[in-house]
Design an enzyme around this catalytic site. Structure first.
Site, short mmCIF file in Angstrom:
data_model
loop_
_atom_site.label_atom_id
_atom_site.label_comp_id
_atom_site.label_asym_id
_atom_site.label_seq_id
_atom_site.Cartn_x
_atom_site.Cartn_y
_atom_site.Cartn_z
N CYS A 48 -1.62 -7.02 -4.83
CA CYS A 48 -1.41 -7.05 -6.29
C CYS A 48 -0.81 -8.35 -6.83
O CYS A 48 -1.44 -9.01 -7.65
CB CYS A 48 -0.54 -5.87 -6.70
SG CYS A 48 -1.41 -4.31 -6.52
N LEU B 106 2.99 2.01 -9.21
CA LEU B 106 3.49 2.43 -7.90
C LEU B 106 3.65 1.23 -6.97
O LEU B 106 2.95 0.23 -7.10
CB LEU B 106 2.56 3.46 -7.25
CG LEU B 106 1.16 3.04 -6.81
CD1 LEU B 106 1.12 2.31 -5.48
CD2 LEU B 106 0.27 4.26 -6.71
N LEU C 130 15.41 -9.99 -6.11
CA LEU C 130 16.04 -11.30 -5.86
C LEU C 130 16.23 -11.44 -4.35
O LEU C 130 17.33 -11.76 -3.89
CB LEU C 130 17.37 -11.41 -6.60
CG LEU C 130 17.28 -11.56 -8.13
CD1 LEU C 130 18.66 -11.68 -8.74
CD2 LEU C 130 16.43 -12.78 -8.52
N LYS D 83 4.45 -5.72 3.34
CA LYS D 83 5.81 -5.19 3.14
C LYS D 83 5.96 -4.02 4.10
O LYS D 83 4.97 -3.56 4.68
CB LYS D 83 6.03 -4.78 1.69
CG LYS D 83 5.09 -3.67 1.23
CD LYS D 83 5.29 -3.30 -0.21
CE LYS D 83 6.58 -2.56 -0.39
NZ LYS D 83 6.67 -1.90 -1.70
P1 NAD Z 1 -8.40 0.31 -2.84
O1 NAD Z 1 -9.34 -0.73 -2.41
O2 NAD Z 1 -7.37 0.84 -1.90
O3 NAD Z 1 -9.21 1.57 -3.38
C1 NAD Z 1 -10.31 1.49 -4.24
C2 NAD Z 1 -11.31 2.59 -3.88
O4 NAD Z 1 -12.35 2.58 -4.85
C3 NAD Z 1 -11.97 2.40 -2.52
O5 NAD Z 1 -11.78 3.56 -1.75
C4 NAD Z 1 -13.44 2.18 -2.86
O6 NAD Z 1 -14.31 2.71 -1.89
C5 NAD Z 1 -13.55 2.93 -4.18
N1 NAD Z 1 -14.68 2.54 -5.03
C6 NAD Z 1 -15.17 1.32 -5.32
N2 NAD Z 1 -16.23 1.41 -6.16
C7 NAD Z 1 -16.43 2.72 -6.40
C8 NAD Z 1 -17.37 3.46 -7.18
N3 NAD Z 1 -18.33 2.83 -7.88
N4 NAD Z 1 -17.31 4.79 -7.16
C9 NAD Z 1 -16.35 5.44 -6.45
N5 NAD Z 1 -15.42 4.80 -5.71
C10 NAD Z 1 -15.46 3.45 -5.69
O7 NAD Z 1 -7.69 -0.29 -4.15
P2 NAD Z 1 -6.23 0.08 -4.71
O8 NAD Z 1 -5.20 -0.68 -3.98
O9 NAD Z 1 -6.11 1.55 -4.84
O10 NAD Z 1 -6.31 -0.59 -6.17
C11 NAD Z 1 -7.11 -0.04 -7.20
C12 NAD Z 1 -6.68 -0.66 -8.51
O11 NAD Z 1 -5.32 -0.32 -8.80
C13 NAD Z 1 -6.73 -2.18 -8.55
O12 NAD Z 1 -7.08 -2.59 -9.83
C14 NAD Z 1 -5.29 -2.58 -8.27
O13 NAD Z 1 -4.97 -3.84 -8.79
C15 NAD Z 1 -4.55 -1.48 -8.99
N6 NAD Z 1 -3.19 -1.23 -8.47
C16 NAD Z 1 -2.96 -1.24 -7.14
C17 NAD Z 1 -1.69 -0.96 -6.66
C18 NAD Z 1 -1.40 -0.98 -5.19
O14 NAD Z 1 -0.23 -1.05 -4.83
N7 NAD Z 1 -2.39 -0.92 -4.33
C19 NAD Z 1 -0.66 -0.66 -7.56
C20 NAD Z 1 -0.93 -0.64 -8.91
C21 NAD Z 1 -2.21 -0.92 -9.37
#
Ligand code: NAD
Length: 441
Positions: free
Chosen positions: A261, A154, A251, A321
């Site tokens: 990310c 996403l 691009l 963004k």
């Molecule tokens: P985020 O920080 O917005 O959310 C992570 C959540 O996990 C937080 O609410 C935190 O409180 C919770 N958390 C942490 N430890 C926990 C535990 N032990 N138990 C329960 N909850 C816990 O992070 P995000 O942006 O959603 O990213 C999460 C993952 O997805 C990362 O690996 C990221 O690289 C990947 N990702 C992010 C995106 C993006 O656009 N944000 C897109 C694709 C993939």
């Protein structure tokens, strides 16, 4: 189906809402009590277009709920998604402590004869799935489970439509039972599904994000050549992008890539390749081009204003963004802080990101004046910098902007405006990789 998502952030919350929207029963778990309280009270902790209505609708129809209890989630769900952070370490490698902790916590609550599919949705280095499985087994000898990799693609700002209609769904699985359950989870989305082994699925995510970053750095490197020659990077990008093998997306010359990310995933992929003894020097150059792009932009501002100290500079945009409130690793924030470090008086406006920028201590409100409108930000400014391409910035009353500014000078860091229109309105207008003011006038 009954699904659990551990981690209710940008990925977990939006995924949970979309799974509920297509009819699954979803419980979102988070260990941040403040977040759980907010969600239970109907408040959405992040801004993402379309999310608030979707969450409310699905909570009302009892398909979506929130808890701080992993046990509750794991007990009541066949499939458990992990969507916790995977931040970078100082050496560029990935900090997997959140993932490891969740694996132990799942092991602690899995009951015997209770088959579960544990799905890693966080972005993780190749072979993490094996470690997650080992960890669950180590802490729970009787657990019956399979580990699957299901990377998330996403884009923040359009996460809801991206999740509802993805280009593809990648399922990395070694067990038929787990693959079958995952296919049922995604059946309502009617998107192409690619089933791979776990390692390949994990690699797909890092390889994809690194490739997108590479595309951005490529056009940014081209933009430097355009500036040196008087060519227009927008025309060059269109000319390249009309080739179907290349495509126009990503691009867009600008200030470089940022966000939570791309920078961390490129760094991670470099570190992973290095650790495996197969260094990926191309990606090191991608990073360097990205860093140089912001340097070159600041040089341009400095060239025009001569000394930045005590200059009043307005900045439009703080998020990494448009259409998000996410300011993590935002190039706009870097830019603001670097101007402040040189002694400039910065006034900034962002439609959604200012509050988080202050809350997360990414900017110091004692040093950066935050305003509640774009027009207020330009009051008395000697230059305006467009740092994030929110649509509302394109539709401003520019004669009024000009009237309020001390000097009508615009640095468009995202090539949002039409150079001729800006110049006709009397602005000295600088863009990225497009002809300089004197070249056009
Ligand atoms: P985020 O920080 O917005 O959310 C992570 C959540 O996990 C937080 O609410 C935190 O409180 C919770 N958390 C942490 N430890 C926990 C535990 N032990 N138990 C329960 N909850 C816990 O992070 P995000 O942006 O959603 O990213 C999460 C993952 O997805 C990362 O690996 C990221 O690289 C990947 N990702 C992010 C995106 C993006 O656009 N944000 C897109 C694709 C993939």
């Amino acid at each position: 189906m009954d699904l659990c998502i551990i981690g209710s952030g940008y990925v977990g919350l939006v995924s949970g809402a979309c799974f509920a929207e297509v009819g699954h029963h979803v419980v979102c778990v988070d260990n941040d009590q403040r977040k759980v309280d907010m969600l239970q009270a109907g408040q959405i902790p992040i801004y993402e277009p379309g999310l608030e209505d979707m969450v409310h609708r699905n909570v009302a129809s009892k398909r979506l709920r929130f808890t701080n209890s992993i046990e509750d989630g794991v007990d009541n769900s066949q499939v458990i998604f992990i969507a916790v952070p995977t931040p970078p370490q100082a050496d560029g490698g990935v900090d997997l402590t959140y993932i490891e902790r969740v694996a132990r916590e799942i092991a602690g609550v899995l009951k015997p004869n209770q088959y579960r599919v544990v799905v890693d949705k966080s972005t993780v280095p190749v072979k993490t799935g094996e470690k997650v499985a080992e960890t669950i087994r180590r802490y729970n000898k009787q657990a019956e489970f399979d580990v699957v990799s299901n990377p998330e693609f996403l884009r923040e700002g359009c996460a809801v439509p991206d999740l509802m209609a993805p280009d593809r769904i990648v399922i990395g699985s070694a067990a038929q039972a787990a693959t079958d359950l995952m296919k049922r989870v995604y059946e309502p989305f009617q998107a192409p599904i690619l089933v791979t082994d776990v390692n390949s699925a994990e690699l797909i995510k890092h390889a994809a994000n690194s490739f997108l970053s590479l595309k951005i750095s490529y056009i940014n490197a081209v933009s430097a050549i355009c500036e040196a020659t008087g060519a227009d990077v927008e025309m060059v990008a269109s000319g390249i992008g009309m080739d179907k093998r290349i495509g126009r997306n990503f691009l867009n010359a600008g200030l470089g890539y940022g966000g939570s990310c791309f920078p961390k995933d490129v760094k991670a992929f470099i570190a992973i390749a290095r650790q495996l003894g197969t260094p990926f020097h191309l990606l090191e150059e991608v990073e360097q081009i990205n860093a140089r792009q912001l340097n070159r932009f600041i040089d341009k501002v400095r060239d025009a204003l001569w000394v930045l100290k005590e200059k009043r500079i307005a900045v439009w945009g703080l998020t990494f963004k448009p259409d998000t409130d996410d300011v993590r690793n935002s190039v706009a924030i870097d830019l603001v802080n670097r101007l402040v470090a040189e002694g400039a008086h910065v006034t900034a406006y962002d439609p959604k990101g200012a509050e988080k920028a202050v809350d997360w201590k990414l900017i110091d409100p004692a040093k950066v004046k935050l305003t509640s409108s774009p027009l207020e930000a330009v009051e008395g400014a000697e230059a305006l910098i467009l740092a994030t391409e929110w649509k509302e910035f394109a539709n401003q009353d520019f004669p009024e902007v000009k009237k309020r500014m001390h000097t009508p000078m615009i640095f468009d860091g995202r090539n949002l405006f039409d150079p001729n229109t800006m110049r006709e309105m009397g602005f000295t207008y600088y863009a990225v990789g497009r002809s300089r003011p004197n070249a056009a006038s």
